[in-house]
Scaffold this motif. Structure first.
Motif, PDB file in Angstrom:
ATOM      1  N   THR A 232       0.834  -1.202   0.000  1.00  0.00           N
ATOM      2  CA  THR A 232       0.000   0.000   0.000  1.00  0.00           C
ATOM      3  C   THR A 232       0.870   1.255   0.000  1.00  0.00           C
ATOM      4  OG1 THR A 232      -1.759  -1.194   1.143  1.00  0.00           O
ATOM      5  CG2 THR A 232      -1.834   1.220   1.250  1.00  0.00           C
ATOM      6  N   ARG A 233       1.888   1.269   0.846  1.00  0.00           N
ATOM      7  CA  ARG A 233       2.799   2.419   0.890  1.00  0.00           C
ATOM      8  C   ARG A 233       3.514   2.606  -0.441  1.00  0.00           C
ATOM      9  NH1 ARG A 233       5.227   1.039   6.758  1.00  0.00           N
ATOM     10  NH2 ARG A 233       3.666   2.144   7.983  1.00  0.00           N
TER      11      ARG A 233
ATOM     12  N   ARG B 268       1.022   4.051  -3.097  1.00  0.00           N
ATOM     13  CA  ARG B 268       0.644   5.448  -2.844  1.00  0.00           C
ATOM     14  C   ARG B 268       1.825   6.411  -2.984  1.00  0.00           C
ATOM     15  NH1 ARG B 268      -4.233   6.888  -0.232  1.00  0.00           N
ATOM     16  NH2 ARG B 268      -3.090   8.676   0.543  1.00  0.00           N
TER      17      ARG B 268
ATOM     18  N   GLU C 133      -9.950   2.098  -1.947  1.00  0.00           N
ATOM     19  CA  GLU C 133     -10.170   3.418  -1.355  1.00  0.00           C
ATOM     20  C   GLU C 133      -8.942   3.878  -0.574  1.00  0.00           C
ATOM     21  OE1 GLU C 133     -13.823   2.724   0.741  1.00  0.00           O
ATOM     22  OE2 GLU C 133     -15.006   2.812  -1.123  1.00  0.00           O
ATOM     23  N   THR C 134      -8.285   2.965   0.121  1.00  0.00           N
ATOM     24  CA  THR C 134      -7.051   3.295   0.834  1.00  0.00           C
ATOM     25  C   THR C 134      -5.972   3.741  -0.149  1.00  0.00           C
ATOM     26  OG1 THR C 134      -7.564   1.752   2.619  1.00  0.00           O
ATOM     27  CG2 THR C 134      -5.257   2.365   2.366  1.00  0.00           C
TER      28      THR C 134
ATOM     29  N   ARG D 198     -12.378  -1.589   0.029  1.00  0.00           N
ATOM     30  CA  ARG D 198     -11.742  -0.802   1.090  1.00  0.00           C
ATOM     31  C   ARG D 198     -10.268  -0.543   0.751  1.00  0.00           C
ATOM     32  NH1 ARG D 198     -15.166  -3.939   4.256  1.00  0.00           N
ATOM     33  NH2 ARG D 198     -13.558  -5.484   4.664  1.00  0.00           N
ATOM     34  N   TRP D 199      -9.590  -1.559   0.191  1.00  0.00           N
ATOM     35  CA  TRP D 199      -8.185  -1.384  -0.157  1.00  0.00           C
ATOM     36  C   TRP D 199      -8.040  -0.376  -1.300  1.00  0.00           C
ATOM     37  CZ3 TRP D 199      -4.518  -3.887  -3.860  1.00  0.00           C
ATOM     38  CH2 TRP D 199      -3.193  -3.598  -3.527  1.00  0.00           C
TER      39      TRP D 199
END
Length: 163
Positions: free
Chosen positions: A93-94, A97, A128-129, A125-126
């Motif tokens: 995720t990091r 992004r 959206e994250t 949800r992921w």
């Protein structure tokens, strides 16, 4: 987490160990059934230079993903993983992004879209994250008339209307 270019072998291995919800999602839109999904994914995506394989620190491939250009400036997000994906989810995720999406934007991508089963709340949800927003519901989008949700990330410079 170890990132490397995807290969046929890693695409196949991750496909063979894919999470149940990922199997359901891909089987709904693929031209093959669930039993033939792993080799189909490996054949279709296992040699794409724009896709990556992520491995756990012990070397096991746990997800395949990346953005594939579908129109000038627009890409579709592809992702599938195994049950071990949560071990690298935060790092992935990091990376997406902080580095991946900004590098796509710098290269001229202004839209990254992704469709997911409308019932796959964990994936939504992921997304959206990651910064994607839900745009619409695609009714009867899947082979057996499954509904899907369309999500998109749009570069800030592209958000204002041009026409």
């Amino acid at each position: 987490m170890i990132l490397e270019p995807v290969t046929y072998a890693t695409a196949l291995q991750v496909g063979q160990g894919m999470r149940e919800r990922d199997v359901m999602e891909f089987a709904a839109v693929a031209p093959v059934g669930a039993e033939d999904l792993a080799p189909w994914l490996a054949q279709r995506f296992g040699r794409r230079s724009e896709l990556l394989c992520a491995r756990t620190d012990d070397g096991e491939p746990v997800c395949i993903g990346g953005a594939v250009e579908v129109r000038p400036g627009s890409a579709t997000l592809l992702f599938y993983g195994t049950d071990r994906f949560p071990e690298i989810a935060l790092g992935m995720t990091r990376f997406i992004r902080r580095h991946y999406f900004p590098s796509l934007a710098a290269a001229g991508t202004h839209r990254i879209e992704c469709v997911t089963l409308d019932s796959y709340r964990e994936m939504q949800r992921w997304l959206e994250t990651l910064g994607l927003e839900r745009e619409s519901t695609l009714r009867a989008y899947g082979r057996d008339r499954e509904d899907f949700a369309m999500y998109a990330w749009i570069d800030a410079d592209a958000r204002s209307p041009r026409h």
